[in-house]
Design an enzyme around this catalytic site. Sequence first.
Site, PDB file in Angstrom:
ATOM      1  N   LYS A  45       2.084  -3.888   6.469  1.00  0.00           N
ATOM      2  CA  LYS A  45       2.737  -3.809   4.946  1.00  0.00           C
ATOM      3  C   LYS A  45       4.009  -3.545   5.243  1.00  0.00           C
ATOM      4  O   LYS A  45       4.692  -4.575   4.742  1.00  0.00           O
ATOM      5  CB  LYS A  45       1.560  -3.002   4.380  1.00  0.00           C
ATOM      6  CG  LYS A  45       0.333  -2.571   4.259  1.00  0.00           C
ATOM      7  CD  LYS A  45       0.469  -4.019   3.638  1.00  0.00           C
ATOM      8  CE  LYS A  45      -1.755  -4.305   3.215  1.00  0.00           C
ATOM      9  NZ  LYS A  45      -1.870  -6.058   2.837  1.00  0.00           N
ATOM     10  N   TYR A 100      -2.236  -1.302  10.799  1.00  0.00           N
ATOM     11  CA  TYR A 100      -2.532  -1.372   9.511  1.00  0.00           C
ATOM     12  C   TYR A 100      -0.295  -1.506   8.542  1.00  0.00           C
ATOM     13  O   TYR A 100      -0.090  -2.093   8.149  1.00  0.00           O
ATOM     14  CB  TYR A 100      -3.032  -0.649   8.911  1.00  0.00           C
ATOM     15  CG  TYR A 100      -3.227  -1.172   7.496  1.00  0.00           C
ATOM     16  CD1 TYR A 100      -3.464  -2.345   6.734  1.00  0.00           C
ATOM     17  CD2 TYR A 100      -2.988  -0.192   6.531  1.00  0.00           C
ATOM     18  CE1 TYR A 100      -3.570  -2.725   5.970  1.00  0.00           C
ATOM     19  CE2 TYR A 100      -3.515  -0.025   5.463  1.00  0.00           C
ATOM     20  CZ  TYR A 100      -3.950  -1.272   4.482  1.00  0.00           C
ATOM     21  OH  TYR A 100      -3.623  -1.581   3.688  1.00  0.00           O
ATOM     22  N   SER A 130       0.606  -1.397   0.262  1.00  0.00           N
ATOM     23  CA  SER A 130       0.214  -0.430   0.273  1.00  0.00           C
ATOM     24  C   SER A 130       0.808   1.207  -0.625  1.00  0.00           C
ATOM     25  O   SER A 130       1.971   1.138   0.667  1.00  0.00           O
ATOM     26  CB  SER A 130      -0.875  -0.231   1.411  1.00  0.00           C
ATOM     27  OG  SER A 130      -1.218   1.300   1.741  1.00  0.00           O
TER      28      SER A 130
HETATM   29  P1  NAD Z   1     -10.597  -7.053   1.651  1.00  0.00           P
HETATM   30  O1  NAD Z   1     -11.609  -6.585   2.776  1.00  0.00           O
HETATM   31  O2  NAD Z   1     -12.201  -6.076   0.932  1.00  0.00           O
HETATM   32  O3  NAD Z   1     -10.397  -7.968   1.296  1.00  0.00           O
HETATM   33  C1  NAD Z   1      -9.226  -8.974   1.785  1.00  0.00           C
HETATM   34  C2  NAD Z   1     -10.388 -10.297   2.249  1.00  0.00           C
HETATM   35  O4  NAD Z   1      -9.218 -11.056   3.070  1.00  0.00           O
HETATM   36  C3  NAD Z   1     -11.457 -10.335   1.974  1.00  0.00           C
HETATM   37  O5  NAD Z   1     -12.791 -10.879   1.537  1.00  0.00           O
HETATM   38  C4  NAD Z   1     -11.158 -11.572   3.620  1.00  0.00           C
HETATM   39  O6  NAD Z   1     -13.076 -11.871   4.259  1.00  0.00           O
HETATM   40  C5  NAD Z   1     -10.052 -11.548   3.720  1.00  0.00           C
HETATM   41  N1  NAD Z   1      -9.139 -12.249   4.855  1.00  0.00           N
HETATM   42  C6  NAD Z   1      -9.016 -11.465   5.818  1.00  0.00           C
HETATM   43  N2  NAD Z   1      -8.567 -12.313   6.776  1.00  0.00           N
HETATM   44  C7  NAD Z   1      -8.699 -13.162   6.116  1.00  0.00           C
HETATM   45  C8  NAD Z   1      -8.265 -14.846   6.255  1.00  0.00           C
HETATM   46  N3  NAD Z   1      -7.010 -14.437   7.685  1.00  0.00           N
HETATM   47  N4  NAD Z   1      -7.893 -15.839   5.776  1.00  0.00           N
HETATM   48  C9  NAD Z   1      -8.551 -15.957   4.980  1.00  0.00           C
HETATM   49  N5  NAD Z   1      -8.883 -14.383   4.466  1.00  0.00           N
HETATM   50  C10 NAD Z   1      -9.193 -13.391   4.764  1.00  0.00           C
HETATM   51  O7  NAD Z   1      -9.943  -5.711   0.920  1.00  0.00           O
HETATM   52  P2  NAD Z   1      -9.545  -5.100  -0.300  1.00  0.00           P
HETATM   53  O8  NAD Z   1      -9.819  -3.600  -0.643  1.00  0.00           O
HETATM   54  O9  NAD Z   1      -9.961  -6.291  -1.434  1.00  0.00           O
HETATM   55  O10 NAD Z   1      -7.525  -4.916  -0.542  1.00  0.00           O
HETATM   56  C11 NAD Z   1      -7.346  -6.048  -0.550  1.00  0.00           C
HETATM   57  C12 NAD Z   1      -5.503  -5.861  -0.409  1.00  0.00           C
HETATM   58  O11 NAD Z   1      -5.360  -5.506  -0.494  1.00  0.00           O
HETATM   59  C13 NAD Z   1      -5.413  -5.777   1.703  1.00  0.00           C
HETATM   60  O12 NAD Z   1      -3.826  -6.539   1.724  1.00  0.00           O
HETATM   61  C14 NAD Z   1      -5.746  -4.393   1.267  1.00  0.00           C
HETATM   62  O13 NAD Z   1      -4.268  -4.205   2.862  1.00  0.00           O
HETATM   63  C15 NAD Z   1      -4.512  -4.237   0.172  1.00  0.00           C
HETATM   64  N6  NAD Z   1      -4.339  -2.664   0.529  1.00  0.00           N
HETATM   65  C16 NAD Z   1      -6.039  -2.212  -0.159  1.00  0.00           C
HETATM   66  C17 NAD Z   1      -6.469  -1.343  -0.483  1.00  0.00           C
HETATM   67  C18 NAD Z   1      -7.549  -0.180  -0.206  1.00  0.00           C
HETATM   68  O14 NAD Z   1      -7.522   0.971  -0.077  1.00  0.00           O
HETATM   69  N7  NAD Z   1      -8.915  -1.035  -0.557  1.00  0.00           N
HETATM   70  C19 NAD Z   1      -5.063   0.177  -0.220  1.00  0.00           C
HETATM   71  C20 NAD Z   1      -3.539  -0.794  -0.473  1.00  0.00           C
HETATM   72  C21 NAD Z   1      -3.872  -1.673  -0.079  1.00  0.00           C
END
Ligand code: NAD
Length: 329
Positions: free
Chosen positions: A152, A148, A124
Amino acid sequence: MKVLLTGGAGYIGSHTAVELLRAGHDVVIIDNLSNANESVIENIQKIVQRPVNFYHGDLLNPADLDRVFADHKIDAVVHFAGYKAVGESVAKPLMYYQNNLVSTLNLLETTTRYGVKNLIFSSSATVYGIPEKLPVVEESPLSTLSPYGYTKLAIEHILTDVAAADPSWNITMLRYFNPVGADASGLIGESPRGIPNNLFPFIMRVATGELPELGIFGNDYDTPDGTCVRDYIHVTDLAIGHICALEHLGGLRIYNLGTGRGYSVMECVQEFSRACGFGIPYVIKPRRAGDAPAIYADPTRAANELNWHAQRDLADMCRDCWKYQKNKQ
Ligand code: NAD
Ligand code: UDP
């Protein structure tokens, strides 16, 4: 390729699944549904008219991971699974360290055992903290303000060490900027539980009348209109970035995935109003702790090495968000 998506039922994972399937790859998803709904899997299948291998499993449980690798010959893994709410991580740091770090360690242990050494990690822009120079390049100084963000950064360190210890690993870390929007079908998108923390999900709840008004956190920043500037990127462009990254795996790589263009909170509110056809009520609130005044990417490395460019603009993001929201109602 057969690609395992951890957290593939989530927001970015589900869009990546769709783009991988559209491009002819096979997809396996493992998700514990802690922040997703199983209906997302049905909707992915509806969009691409192809079956998806779904495991309702937890990366904290190595046996769940083992089942997936025993059942499928996986070529590469995209690791999305984890918790992602900055504010919640400040309130519940152990929950964040436990889930994000232990999940990653379990995943690495299992993939190593099965000889799968091709990995893409969802990092991120939060790892750049409050940047001194804009736009940020991959070599910009790293720092972070929340548990958080530390997860990362820590995972980036772990993966760097793993790649250094064993050159047969191919690891790409993608630093996402601010993903928004939804698949053009309107069938999948972002729908966080409870009151949203992020700007676009909040705007959408105001647009549907579920929340009375948007609070804009600060209008006295040193930016053109005083509100914070971010690099919003359409989630479909981001999803396609993963395919480009998978096609260019090799050693340890790091890429910014952003558009290179910053928009202020006020510009987002105005653009969303154009998309939905009415004004979004807002009030100016105090600054939110830890917010960088402005951050946007220099995406040149991804353009040069992955041949990836974001194609969609803020108007597309707002239109597709709104289409998804209206479809859901
Ligand atoms: P999201 O919460 O929609 O998706 C993450 C998924 O992981 C969820 O469906 C959740 O149920 C699953 N999950 C969490 N812990 C788990 C575990 N222990 N075992 C199995 N499944 C598990 O989030 P997103 O927005 O799709 O983000 C995806 C990734 O991208 C994350 O790692 C997040 O930190 C990173 N990210 C997101 C953003 C953003 O703004 N959305 C920005 C930068 C980085
Ligand atoms: N923001 C806002 N009101 C909200 C949510 C967010 O004014 O209800 C602002 C926030 O201060 C930041 C921008 O919108 O400047 C993007 O915030 P978001 O939480 O979506 O992303 P991040 O802070 O991770 O960049």
